[in-house]
Design a protein around this motif. Structure first.
Motif, mmCIF file in Angstrom:
data_model
loop_
_atom_site.group_PDB
_atom_site.id
_atom_site.type_symbol
_atom_site.label_atom_id
_atom_site.label_comp_id
_atom_site.label_asym_id
_atom_site.label_seq_id
_atom_site.Cartn_x
_atom_site.Cartn_y
_atom_site.Cartn_z
ATOM 1 N N ILE A 114 -16.783 13.720 3.918
ATOM 2 C CA ILE A 114 -17.858 12.597 4.381
ATOM 3 C C ILE A 114 -17.075 11.408 4.467
ATOM 4 C CG2 ILE A 114 -19.745 11.319 3.882
ATOM 5 C CD1 ILE A 114 -20.596 12.681 1.837
ATOM 6 N N ALA A 115 -16.341 10.772 4.108
ATOM 7 C CA ALA A 115 -15.451 9.374 5.227
ATOM 8 C C ALA A 115 -15.645 9.626 6.288
ATOM 9 C CB ALA A 115 -14.947 8.731 4.375
ATOM 10 N N LEU A 116 -14.173 11.415 6.581
ATOM 11 C CA LEU A 116 -14.262 11.743 7.532
ATOM 12 C C LEU A 116 -14.670 11.903 8.680
ATOM 13 C CD1 LEU A 116 -11.094 14.114 6.405
ATOM 14 C CD2 LEU A 116 -10.936 12.034 8.145
ATOM 15 N N GLY A 117 -15.708 13.057 8.771
ATOM 16 C CA GLY A 117 -17.322 12.903 9.014
ATOM 17 C C GLY A 117 -17.594 11.215 9.724
ATOM 18 N N GLY A 118 -17.949 10.553 8.559
ATOM 19 C CA GLY A 118 -18.527 9.729 9.625
ATOM 20 C C GLY A 118 -17.686 8.744 10.872
ATOM 21 N N TRP A 119 -15.750 9.057 10.087
ATOM 22 C CA TRP A 119 -15.098 8.341 10.842
ATOM 23 C C TRP A 119 -14.849 8.713 12.501
ATOM 24 C CZ3 TRP A 119 -12.705 3.863 11.000
ATOM 25 C CH2 TRP A 119 -11.952 3.635 12.471
ATOM 26 N N THR A 120 -15.283 10.016 12.192
ATOM 27 C CA THR A 120 -15.718 11.281 13.284
ATOM 28 C C THR A 120 -16.775 10.603 14.369
ATOM 29 O OG1 THR A 120 -14.504 13.000 12.611
ATOM 30 C CG2 THR A 120 -15.625 13.654 14.260
ATOM 31 N N CYS B 186 -13.531 18.307 20.695
ATOM 32 C CA CYS B 186 -13.097 19.453 20.398
ATOM 33 C C CYS B 186 -13.830 21.259 20.778
ATOM 34 C CB CYS B 186 -11.428 20.242 19.388
ATOM 35 S SG CYS B 186 -9.981 19.248 19.540
ATOM 36 N N THR B 187 -13.974 21.485 21.256
ATOM 37 C CA THR B 187 -14.798 23.057 21.682
ATOM 38 C C THR B 187 -14.569 24.121 21.415
ATOM 39 O OG1 THR B 187 -14.321 22.986 24.567
ATOM 40 C CG2 THR B 187 -16.014 21.299 22.928
ATOM 41 N N GLN B 188 -13.577 24.692 20.777
ATOM 42 C CA GLN B 188 -13.316 25.721 20.468
ATOM 43 C C GLN B 188 -12.820 25.938 18.866
ATOM 44 O OE1 GLN B 188 -9.952 27.617 22.843
ATOM 45 N NE2 GLN B 188 -11.426 27.412 24.477
ATOM 46 N N LEU B 189 -12.035 27.409 18.012
ATOM 47 C CA LEU B 189 -12.049 27.454 17.027
ATOM 48 C C LEU B 189 -10.670 27.879 16.440
ATOM 49 C CD1 LEU B 189 -15.694 28.533 16.051
ATOM 50 C CD2 LEU B 189 -14.846 26.006 15.248
ATOM 51 N N PRO B 190 -10.630 27.891 15.753
ATOM 52 C CA PRO B 190 -10.957 27.198 14.516
ATOM 53 C C PRO B 190 -10.294 25.650 14.734
ATOM 54 C CG PRO B 190 -8.230 28.166 13.926
ATOM 55 C CD PRO B 190 -8.884 28.435 15.710
ATOM 56 N N THR C 171 -7.379 13.506 16.961
ATOM 57 C CA THR C 171 -5.894 14.041 15.973
ATOM 58 C C THR C 171 -7.376 13.582 14.847
ATOM 59 O OG1 THR C 171 -4.362 12.423 16.764
ATOM 60 C CG2 THR C 171 -5.199 11.768 14.656
ATOM 61 N N ILE C 172 -8.447 12.067 14.605
ATOM 62 C CA ILE C 172 -9.651 12.627 14.089
ATOM 63 C C ILE C 172 -10.786 13.781 14.061
ATOM 64 C CG2 ILE C 172 -11.832 11.538 13.584
ATOM 65 C CD1 ILE C 172 -10.571 8.729 15.278
ATOM 66 N N HIS C 173 -10.759 14.340 15.006
ATOM 67 C CA HIS C 173 -11.540 15.618 14.786
ATOM 68 C C HIS C 173 -11.157 17.126 13.944
ATOM 69 C CE1 HIS C 173 -15.253 18.024 16.953
ATOM 70 N NE2 HIS C 173 -14.098 19.246 16.522
ATOM 71 N N VAL C 174 -9.096 17.036 14.696
ATOM 72 C CA VAL C 174 -8.984 18.164 13.876
ATOM 73 C C VAL C 174 -8.893 17.998 12.417
ATOM 74 C CG1 VAL C 174 -6.867 19.011 13.501
ATOM 75 C CG2 VAL C 174 -7.865 19.432 15.962
ATOM 76 N N HIS D 205 -10.705 16.054 10.392
ATOM 77 C CA HIS D 205 -12.199 16.800 9.602
ATOM 78 C C HIS D 205 -11.964 17.315 9.699
ATOM 79 C CE1 HIS D 205 -16.394 16.401 9.150
ATOM 80 N NE2 HIS D 205 -16.648 16.690 9.798
ATOM 81 N N ARG D 206 -11.782 18.701 10.329
ATOM 82 C CA ARG D 206 -11.510 20.294 10.458
ATOM 83 C C ARG D 206 -10.905 20.778 9.849
ATOM 84 N NH1 ARG D 206 -12.507 23.807 16.254
ATOM 85 N NH2 ARG D 206 -13.768 21.632 17.484
ATOM 86 N N ILE D 207 -9.961 20.223 9.803
ATOM 87 C CA ILE D 207 -8.545 20.351 8.579
ATOM 88 C C ILE D 207 -9.691 19.864 7.377
ATOM 89 C CG2 ILE D 207 -6.644 19.922 6.977
ATOM 90 C CD1 ILE D 207 -5.727 20.185 10.106
ATOM 91 N N GLY D 208 -10.162 18.890 6.822
ATOM 92 C CA GLY D 208 -11.065 18.583 5.683
ATOM 93 C C GLY D 208 -11.789 19.422 5.126
ATOM 94 N N ALA D 209 -13.220 20.164 5.994
ATOM 95 C CA ALA D 209 -13.676 20.708 5.933
ATOM 96 C C ALA D 209 -12.903 22.609 5.220
ATOM 97 C CB ALA D 209 -14.362 21.310 7.387
#
Length: 344
Positions: free
Chosen positions: A186-192, A201-205, A242-245, A247-251
């Motif tokens: 959640i903190a990572l999401g808030g920072w994002t 970033c618009t592609q997955l994963p 860096t922040i976005h990725v 957050h995704r790794i954190g997910a």
């Protein structure tokens, strides 16, 4: 106030805290965080300036912040509802102290939290959306809702299935670990969100750019260089990636952790319902996160992603409380006796 009425008041206050979180997300996502450049009023008025005279006065007071009525109303609605929540939490404390049997520590902690949350709301405006303050404000809202939910659970009865149901120390530790992982995510999401990195970033994963080579840990410095305003972000593209990725790794880490926790919980019949709820909310949160990426952050989906995040947190709070009470039940239950409904 009777005990049942007090619990109802707690439930209503908790529901209002969820509304505040949703309104806060809506305010942030509509770029209305600075819809009113002052605090607690709006351009020096108790509400959004109306009429030509008030609007002219507002323009003279804040010439560098032109009035956008829609954004101002979004901001003020959030403040009005948040203020109402603060008054309701104050009332909770008054009601708690009138009856010695009612918990007092949690309401007092709630009052301290909401006061600090109000300060964070003020600093969000006066510090022009400084990311660490924005993230702290989000975490404060989630903390308020969690404490209200915990208070509501404590005021209810917990039925225990026949012994033996005592939770092992390993399960208790892993349940707490799962809670901490969710809080970190959640903190990572808030920072994002605070650094406007949600759509870089618009592609997955992970991301369409070479994020490994450009990974920049300075993106996580809580104190950033001073700027006139932090609206729309001040970090460069690679820092936002860096922040976005992360957050995704954190997910991914969060999902794997909660799946492992669910497997452990499933061994206890009394915990299966809680585990199923947690997995259902987790699946919804993952789906909303993916939709945010592929659809470029639709407003309704982004708000739902925030609300589902707090629901996931609450499911972990409930599970940890149940595991804790099961431990006490296994240690203290005697034949013919039930555990006191108010576990400290």
């Amino acid at each position: 106030m009777k005990q049942d009425n007090y619990r109802t008041w707690v439930a209503v206050t908790f529901a209002l805290s969820l509304c505040v979180i949703a309104l806060g997300a809506y305010t942030r996502l509509t770029e209305a965080g600075l819809g009113c450049p002052d605090w607690p009023g709006c351009y020096g008025f108790a509400g959004v300036p109306k009429g030509e005279a008030q609007q002219a006065l507002a323009a003279s007071r804040f010439p560098d912040a032109p009035l956008e009525a829609d954004k101002a109303w979004n901001e003020m609605l959030h403040r009005y509802v948040a203020g109402t929540l603060g008054l309701m939490i104050l009332a909770l404390n008054i009601f708690a102290w009138r009856k010695p049997a009612r918990p007092r520590a949690l309401p007092a902690l709630l009052l301290a939290t909401v006061i600090f949350q109000a300060l964070l709301g003020m600093w969000t405006v006066t510090m022009d959306l400084m990311p660490v303050v924005v993230m702290g404000h989000l975490l404060g809202g989630f903390t308020t809702a969690s404490l209200l939910f915990l208070l509501w659970l404590r005021l209810g009865t917990i039925s225990f299935p026949p012994a033996p149901v005592a939770a092992s120390s390993g399960l208790r530790a892993f349940a707490l670990f799962g809670l901490l992982v969710v809080i970190g995510q959640i903190a990572l999401g808030g920072w994002t969100a605070a650094n406007y990195a949600a759509v870089v970033c618009t592609q997955l994963p992970l991301c369409e750019v070479d994020w490994r080579q450009g990974f920049d840990t300075s993106a996580f410095a809580l104190i950033q260089p001073e700027h006139e305003t932090y609206q729309y972000g001040v970090l460069d593209y690679q820092q936002r990636v860096t922040i976005h990725v992360t957050h995704r790794i954190g997910a991914m880490v969060t999902a794997l952790t909660l799946l492992a926790l669910a497997c452990l919980l499933w061994r206890q019949r009394a915990l299966r319902r809680g585990a199923a709820v947690m997995l259902l909310v987790l699946a919804g949160q993952i789906g909303l996160g993916i939709t945010n990426i592929v659809a470029s952050l639709p407003l309704s989906i982004a708000v739902a992603h925030n609300v589902t995040g707090v629901l996931l947190l609450l499911s972990l709070v409930a599970l940890n409380l149940q595991v804790y009470r099961m431990r006490l039940s296994g240690c203290n239950r005697q034949p013919g006796r039930e555990m006191d409904r108010y576990v400290a």
